[in-house]
Design an enzyme around this catalytic site. Sequence first.
Site, PDB file in Angstrom:
ATOM      1  N   GLY A  41      50.775  47.067  34.809  1.00 49.45           N
ATOM      2  CA  GLY A  41      50.727  45.711  34.495  1.00 49.45           C
ATOM      3  C   GLY A  41      49.466  45.717  33.489  1.00 49.45           C
ATOM      4  O   GLY A  41      48.405  46.253  33.807  1.00 49.45           O
ATOM      5  N   ARG A 120      54.863  29.185  48.414  1.00 42.86           N
ATOM      6  CA  ARG A 120      54.242  30.440  48.516  1.00 42.86           C
ATOM      7  C   ARG A 120      55.194  31.434  49.167  1.00 42.86           C
ATOM      8  O   ARG A 120      55.213  32.589  48.499  1.00 42.86           O
ATOM      9  CB  ARG A 120      53.006  30.464  49.542  1.00 42.86           C
ATOM     10  CG  ARG A 120      52.477  31.781  49.469  1.00 42.86           C
ATOM     11  CD  ARG A 120      51.134  31.670  50.712  1.00 42.86           C
ATOM     12  NE  ARG A 120      50.063  32.758  50.563  1.00 42.86           N
ATOM     13  CZ  ARG A 120      49.592  33.186  51.654  1.00 42.86           C
ATOM     14  NH1 ARG A 120      49.723  32.298  53.093  1.00 42.86           N
ATOM     15  NH2 ARG A 120      48.862  34.018  51.712  1.00 42.86           N
ATOM     16  N   ASN A 152      48.019  39.612  43.739  1.00 40.76           N
ATOM     17  CA  ASN A 152      47.999  38.602  44.833  1.00 40.76           C
ATOM     18  C   ASN A 152      49.326  38.086  45.326  1.00 40.76           C
ATOM     19  O   ASN A 152      50.371  37.965  44.519  1.00 40.76           O
ATOM     20  CB  ASN A 152      47.289  37.435  44.630  1.00 40.76           C
ATOM     21  CG  ASN A 152      45.696  37.742  44.454  1.00 40.76           C
ATOM     22  OD1 ASN A 152      45.138  38.455  45.387  1.00 40.76           O
ATOM     23  ND2 ASN A 152      44.703  37.557  43.501  1.00 40.76           N
ATOM     24  N   ASP A 180      35.082  39.357  46.310  1.00 43.03           N
ATOM     25  CA  ASP A 180      34.615  38.352  47.298  1.00 43.03           C
ATOM     26  C   ASP A 180      33.240  38.833  47.495  1.00 43.03           C
ATOM     27  O   ASP A 180      32.226  37.928  47.706  1.00 43.03           O
ATOM     28  CB  ASP A 180      35.394  37.995  48.256  1.00 43.03           C
ATOM     29  CG  ASP A 180      36.885  37.855  48.145  1.00 43.03           C
ATOM     30  OD1 ASP A 180      37.468  36.831  48.070  1.00 43.03           O
ATOM     31  OD2 ASP A 180      37.371  38.791  47.684  1.00 43.03           O
ATOM     32  N   ARG A 183      30.557  38.786  44.771  1.00 42.92           N
ATOM     33  CA  ARG A 183      30.331  37.257  44.524  1.00 42.92           C
ATOM     34  C   ARG A 183      29.370  36.748  45.801  1.00 42.92           C
ATOM     35  O   ARG A 183      28.411  36.037  45.266  1.00 42.92           O
ATOM     36  CB  ARG A 183      31.349  36.353  44.729  1.00 42.92           C
ATOM     37  CG  ARG A 183      32.420  36.550  43.300  1.00 42.92           C
ATOM     38  CD  ARG A 183      33.878  35.824  43.542  1.00 42.92           C
ATOM     39  NE  ARG A 183      34.569  35.958  42.390  1.00 42.92           N
ATOM     40  CZ  ARG A 183      35.853  35.825  42.234  1.00 42.92           C
ATOM     41  NH1 ARG A 183      36.576  35.857  43.783  1.00 42.92           N
ATOM     42  NH2 ARG A 183      36.579  36.224  41.185  1.00 42.92           N
ATOM     43  N   HIS A 207      41.895  37.848  51.691  1.00 46.98           N
ATOM     44  CA  HIS A 207      41.211  37.510  50.436  1.00 46.98           C
ATOM     45  C   HIS A 207      41.818  36.369  50.060  1.00 46.98           C
ATOM     46  O   HIS A 207      43.021  36.122  49.470  1.00 46.98           O
ATOM     47  CB  HIS A 207      41.731  38.529  49.510  1.00 46.98           C
ATOM     48  CG  HIS A 207      41.555  38.421  47.775  1.00 46.98           C
ATOM     49  ND1 HIS A 207      40.306  38.144  47.577  1.00 46.98           N
ATOM     50  CD2 HIS A 207      42.266  38.229  46.873  1.00 46.98           C
ATOM     51  CE1 HIS A 207      40.255  37.914  46.242  1.00 46.98           C
ATOM     52  NE2 HIS A 207      41.573  37.824  45.699  1.00 46.98           N
TER      53      HIS A 207
END
Length: 347
Positions: A41, A120, A152, A180, A183, A207
Site C-alpha cells: 500500500g 463498520r 484500521n 497512541d 501521543r 487502538h
Amino acid sequence: MSSSSPLSLDGLDLNQIFFKSISNADPPSQTNHHTKISVIGVGNVGMAIAQTILTQDLVDELALVDTNSDKLRGEMLDLQHAAAFLPRTKIVASVDYTVTAGSDLCIVTAGARQNPGESRLNLLQRNLAMYKSIVPELVKYSPECILLIVSNPVDILTYVAWKLSGFPVNRVIGSGTNLDSSRFRFLIADHLDVNAQDVQAYIVGEHGDSSVALWSSISVGGIPVLSFLERQQIAFEKDTLEKIHKQVVQSAYEVINLKGYTSWAIGYSVANLAFSIIRDQRRIHPVSILVKGLYGIDGGDVFLSLPAQLGRSGVLGVTNVHLTDEEIQQLRNSAETILEVQNHLGI
C-alpha cells in the site's frame, strides 16, 4: 519495476571498466544476510513508513506493492531519485507480489476507505476480502517473514491476518497503540515541560475510542509520577488525567480534520517498530498481540495492545505490567466488543 540493473554499453559491464581490479585479491565477499522489508500500500501512510525506513539505514532492499501501477512507479522513482541523500538501499516496486520474495518483514497498510453512511461491519467485510488477496501472497513468497499490520481497524485486521497466514502468534503483530502511547507521552511531557523521551507511559487495549490509559505506568526520569505526588501529598485532579487521555483519542481526528489524513506520526511509529524487530533491539512497545489468557480474557482469540518485547523473531514476550481492577475491566470490555464484531466475519 526497478532501475537498479547494472549499467552496460554494447554488452560491456561498465562497472568492470570503471574500476580496476586489485592483483591477488579475493573475490568480493557476500553479506551474510540480505535484509528486506516490503510495504503493501503506497498511500500516505505507506509512503511515510517507507521514507522513514530509508532514512534509518535499516534494510538492503525495500519493496513496494500496490494495485495502482502508475502511482506505484512514481513513488518508486521519487524515492530512487533521493539516492544521493540516503543510505544505499535497493528500491523495487510491482503490482505483483513476487517482488516481495524473501522479505524479513511485511508491513500492510492497504485498506478500504469507509464510504459515507457505510457500517463498520460492511467496511470490515470489504477489508477482509482485500486481506484474502494480500496475506496468502505474502505468505507464499516470504514464508518466514513477520507480518506487521497497520490498516484500521488494526486489532481486528491483525486477527484476520493471523488467521489467513497460519503463522505462529509471535510473527503477526499490529501497530496497535504504539502511536497512541507516543501521543500520550508527548502530552504529558508538554504538561510537565520535559522531553518526551524521558517520559514512560502506556496506552493499551483497543487502538480506538475504548483505549485504556495506564496512569500508574507514568514515570518521568524513572520517577513514578502519581505515587510521587501522593508521597509529597500533592493533590491532582482525576479530571486532568482524563482530559489528557481524551486528547490522545481525539488527536488523530484533529489531524484528519485539519490536513485530511495522518501520515508522519504513524510513519515514524511503524518504522520504530520495524527497527526494533529487524535489529533485534528487544525493546518494549505497546502493540496489538493475541491476549487470550491474559488478564482474564478467555472468551476467544482477540488481539489488543499490551506492552510487549519485540525482536528478530517478533513478539518475544508480554510485559507483566500491573493493571488496576478498573483497567482490567476496561480491557475485558474492549475484548468483548471486538469479539462480537469478529464473530460476524466468518473466518
